[in-house]
Scaffold this motif. Structure first.
Motif, PDB file in Angstrom:
ATOM      1  N   LEU A 146       0.831  -1.213   0.000  1.00 63.17           N
ATOM      2  CA  LEU A 146       0.000   0.000   0.000  1.00 63.17           C
ATOM      3  C   LEU A 146       0.861   1.257   0.000  1.00 63.17           C
ATOM      4  O   LEU A 146       0.559   2.240  -0.697  1.00 63.17           O
ATOM      5  CB  LEU A 146      -0.922  -0.006   1.223  1.00 63.17           C
ATOM      6  N   LEU A 147       1.930   1.246   0.770  1.00 61.42           N
ATOM      7  CA  LEU A 147       2.812   2.415   0.820  1.00 61.42           C
ATOM      8  C   LEU A 147       3.542   2.615  -0.512  1.00 61.42           C
ATOM      9  O   LEU A 147       3.742   3.745  -0.960  1.00 61.42           O
ATOM     10  CB  LEU A 147       3.820   2.268   1.955  1.00 61.42           C
ATOM     11  N   VAL A 148       3.924   1.500  -1.145  1.00 59.98           N
ATOM     12  CA  VAL A 148       4.644   1.587  -2.419  1.00 59.98           C
ATOM     13  C   VAL A 148       3.742   2.153  -3.518  1.00 59.98           C
ATOM     14  O   VAL A 148       4.178   2.972  -4.334  1.00 59.98           O
ATOM     15  CB  VAL A 148       5.191   0.197  -2.825  1.00 59.98           C
ATOM     16  N   ARG A 149       2.471   1.757  -3.528  1.00 61.37           N
ATOM     17  CA  ARG A 149       1.609   2.140  -4.646  1.00 61.37           C
ATOM     18  C   ARG A 149       0.741   3.365  -4.379  1.00 61.37           C
ATOM     19  O   ARG A 149       0.473   4.146  -5.289  1.00 61.37           O
ATOM     20  CB  ARG A 149       0.688   0.970  -5.025  1.00 61.37           C
ATOM     21  N   THR A 150       0.275   3.555  -3.162  1.00 61.71           N
ATOM     22  CA  THR A 150      -0.706   4.622  -2.934  1.00 61.71           C
ATOM     23  C   THR A 150      -0.085   5.936  -2.495  1.00 61.71           C
ATOM     24  O   THR A 150      -0.678   6.995  -2.696  1.00 61.71           O
ATOM     25  CB  THR A 150      -1.755   4.187  -1.878  1.00 61.71           C
ATOM     26  N   VAL A 151       1.122   5.917  -1.889  1.00 59.99           N
ATOM     27  CA  VAL A 151       1.694   7.194  -1.449  1.00 59.99           C
ATOM     28  C   VAL A 151       2.186   8.058  -2.609  1.00 59.99           C
ATOM     29  O   VAL A 151       1.759   9.228  -2.695  1.00 59.99           O
ATOM     30  CB  VAL A 151       2.749   6.955  -0.350  1.00 59.99           C
ATOM     31  N   PRO A 152       2.988   7.559  -3.578  1.00 65.34           N
ATOM     32  CA  PRO A 152       3.782   6.338  -3.560  1.00 65.34           C
ATOM     33  C   PRO A 152       5.197   6.618  -3.032  1.00 65.34           C
ATOM     34  O   PRO A 152       5.672   7.752  -3.088  1.00 65.34           O
ATOM     35  CB  PRO A 152       3.842   5.945  -5.037  1.00 65.34           C
ATOM     36  N   LEU A 153       5.843   5.549  -2.525  1.00 65.86           N
ATOM     37  CA  LEU A 153       7.207   5.653  -2.034  1.00 65.86           C
ATOM     38  C   LEU A 153       8.065   4.573  -2.692  1.00 65.86           C
ATOM     39  O   LEU A 153       7.546   3.531  -3.098  1.00 65.86           O
ATOM     40  CB  LEU A 153       7.239   5.469  -0.514  1.00 65.86           C
ATOM     41  N   PRO A 154       9.367   4.805  -2.819  1.00 62.79           N
ATOM     42  CA  PRO A 154      10.243   3.777  -3.396  1.00 62.79           C
ATOM     43  C   PRO A 154      10.240   2.524  -2.528  1.00 62.79           C
ATOM     44  O   PRO A 154      10.284   2.620  -1.295  1.00 62.79           O
ATOM     45  CB  PRO A 154      11.628   4.444  -3.396  1.00 62.79           C
ATOM     46  N   PRO A 155      10.194   1.342  -3.128  1.00 61.28           N
ATOM     47  CA  PRO A 155      10.211   0.095  -2.351  1.00 61.28           C
ATOM     48  C   PRO A 155      11.396  -0.005  -1.397  1.00 61.28           C
ATOM     49  O   PRO A 155      11.260  -0.530  -0.284  1.00 61.28           O
ATOM     50  CB  PRO A 155      10.279  -0.985  -3.439  1.00 61.28           C
ATOM     51  N   PHE A 156      12.549   0.503  -1.817  1.00 65.51           N
ATOM     52  CA  PHE A 156      13.738   0.439  -0.960  1.00 65.51           C
ATOM     53  C   PHE A 156      13.483   1.172   0.354  1.00 65.51           C
ATOM     54  O   PHE A 156      13.786   0.660   1.443  1.00 65.51           O
ATOM     55  CB  PHE A 156      14.937   1.054  -1.694  1.00 65.51           C
ATOM     56  N   ILE A 157      12.916   2.376   0.284  1.00 66.02           N
ATOM     57  CA  ILE A 157      12.676   3.187   1.471  1.00 66.02           C
ATOM     58  C   ILE A 157      11.584   2.560   2.337  1.00 66.02           C
ATOM     59  O   ILE A 157      11.712   2.468   3.569  1.00 66.02           O
ATOM     60  CB  ILE A 157      12.279   4.620   1.084  1.00 66.02           C
ATOM     61  N   VAL A 158      10.494   2.129   1.709  1.00 67.15           N
ATOM     62  CA  VAL A 158       9.380   1.538   2.457  1.00 67.15           C
ATOM     63  C   VAL A 158       9.837   0.312   3.237  1.00 67.15           C
ATOM     64  O   VAL A 158       9.571   0.180   4.448  1.00 67.15           O
ATOM     65  CB  VAL A 158       8.229   1.163   1.501  1.00 67.15           C
ATOM     66  N   THR A 159      10.515  -0.591   2.557  1.00 62.32           N
ATOM     67  CA  THR A 159      10.887  -1.850   3.213  1.00 62.32           C
ATOM     68  C   THR A 159      12.049  -1.668   4.183  1.00 62.32           C
ATOM     69  O   THR A 159      12.178  -2.430   5.142  1.00 62.32           O
ATOM     70  CB  THR A 159      11.234  -2.925   2.167  1.00 62.32           C
TER      71      THR A 159
END
Length: 331
Positions: free
Chosen positions: A124-137
């Motif tokens: 959800l954070l990767v697609r809806t914010v969106p944020l880079p997967p590296f930062i989110v995870t």
């Protein structure tokens, strides 16, 4: 058989061979075979059923994590939180079963579900914010790590009931003892290999990794697919948590601290591109075995664990270099 039929069969054989040789996993498979031959010649202990079973036991947890990691990398993402999420799932399962009011099977189901929720939040954070997967995870890694130590109170959970350790038990296969957990890992690899190669969902995952915009224009619901992939990966991490608990026989808050990097290593060594859209789950299985074979073989030869890590690092750099060169060659 007629002459035309014979010619057709002969023509198909080179095509099949060419398809195998150009597959992303062909190079890793050749490396696995060469490594196995080398260690078979270097030590008498390597080429035995018991040692191969030991290799499978040693890689089954990271291998299961690598399945979820493969799904995410195929979408051009990455997951640094998988090891920490697995560790939290393992502690949750162990504490609920030993100290909580839940029966063991319900504790297992809830632990796997919670790991799936971690994946869902990542997606959800990767697609809806969106944020880079590296930062989110990376952020989720710290969240899961902290929750693991808070919930466990820095204590290892022991005295696990039998359902939690059942997958760590062995059964005889010929003259070799094989763990049930190893079979679960292999079954997961085969199941996801089928899903990616033979279902619409799998084709959509590859399309998303190749180009999210092109996938959207072709009618694929990109946001829903991305969130779903991360959620499914989280559920797989939950299974890895169960395998970890069953193999070690305890709930360990210190577990999984380098397993995120080990899972990425296995995916890269298996021929999956870090840029998405290219690779296979079976290739990841080969990558997991490469890591396991090298570490096991070097250990049998008496090589220090520091050099085992060095060899693994060199292999990763080589694998990424080959991927980059192959991408340039196809442009």
């Amino acid at each position: 058989m007629t002459a035309s039929t014979s010619l057709t069969a002969v023509g198909k054989e080179p095509a099949v061979l060419r398809r195998f040789l150009t597959a992303p996993a062909a190079g890793p498979f050749a490396a696995l075979v060469l490594a196995s031959v080398f260690f078979s010649l270097a030590t008498d202990q390597f080429l035995s059923g018991g040692n191969f079973s030991l290799i499978l036991q040693q890689v089954m947890v990271v291998g299961t994590l690598a399945i979820g990691q493969t799904l995410i990398i195929l979408t051009a993402g990455i997951d640094l939180s998988c090891g920490a999420v697995m560790a939290f799932g393992g502690i949750l399962i162990a504490k609920l079963a030993v100290q909580g009011p839940l029966p063991p099977l319900l504790a297992i189901g809830l632990g796997i579900l919670v790991c799936g929720v971690f994946g869902l939040v990542n997606g959800l954070l990767v697609r809806t914010v969106p944020l880079p997967p590296f930062i989110v995870t990376l952020g989720m890694l710290n969240v899961a790590f902290a929750l693991t130590h808070i919930y466990s109170d820095e204590q290892t959970v022991t005295g696990l009931p039998e359902p939690l350790t059942a997958l760590g038990r062995t059964f005889p296969l010929g003259r070799t003892d094989v763990t049930y957990g190893s079979l679960v890992t292999i079954a997961l690899f085969l199941g996801f290999a089928y899903a990616l190669s033979s279902t619409a969902w799998g084709r959509h995952v590859y399309a998303l990794g190749n180009s999210a915009e092109s996938a959207r224009l072709s009618g694929i619901r990109v946001s829903r697919l991305t969130v779903g992939v991360y959620a499914v990966a989280g559920l797989v991490y939950g299974v890895a948590a169960l395998l970890l608990v069953s193999r070690t026989g305890v709930g360990d808050p210190q577990a999984g601290q380098t397993d995120n990097l080990d899972s990425i290593t296995a995916v890269v060594l298996g021929g999956t591109s870090l840029f998405g859209g290219r690779g296979t789950v079976l290739g990841t299985f080969v990558g997991v075995l490469i890591v396991g074979v090298f570490r096991n073989g070097l250990q049998l030869m008496g090589v220090s664990s520091v050099y085992q890590t060095l060899v693994t690092g060199v292999l990763v750099i080589l694998a990424v270099t080959v991927d980059q060169l192959s991408r340039k060659g196809t442009r």
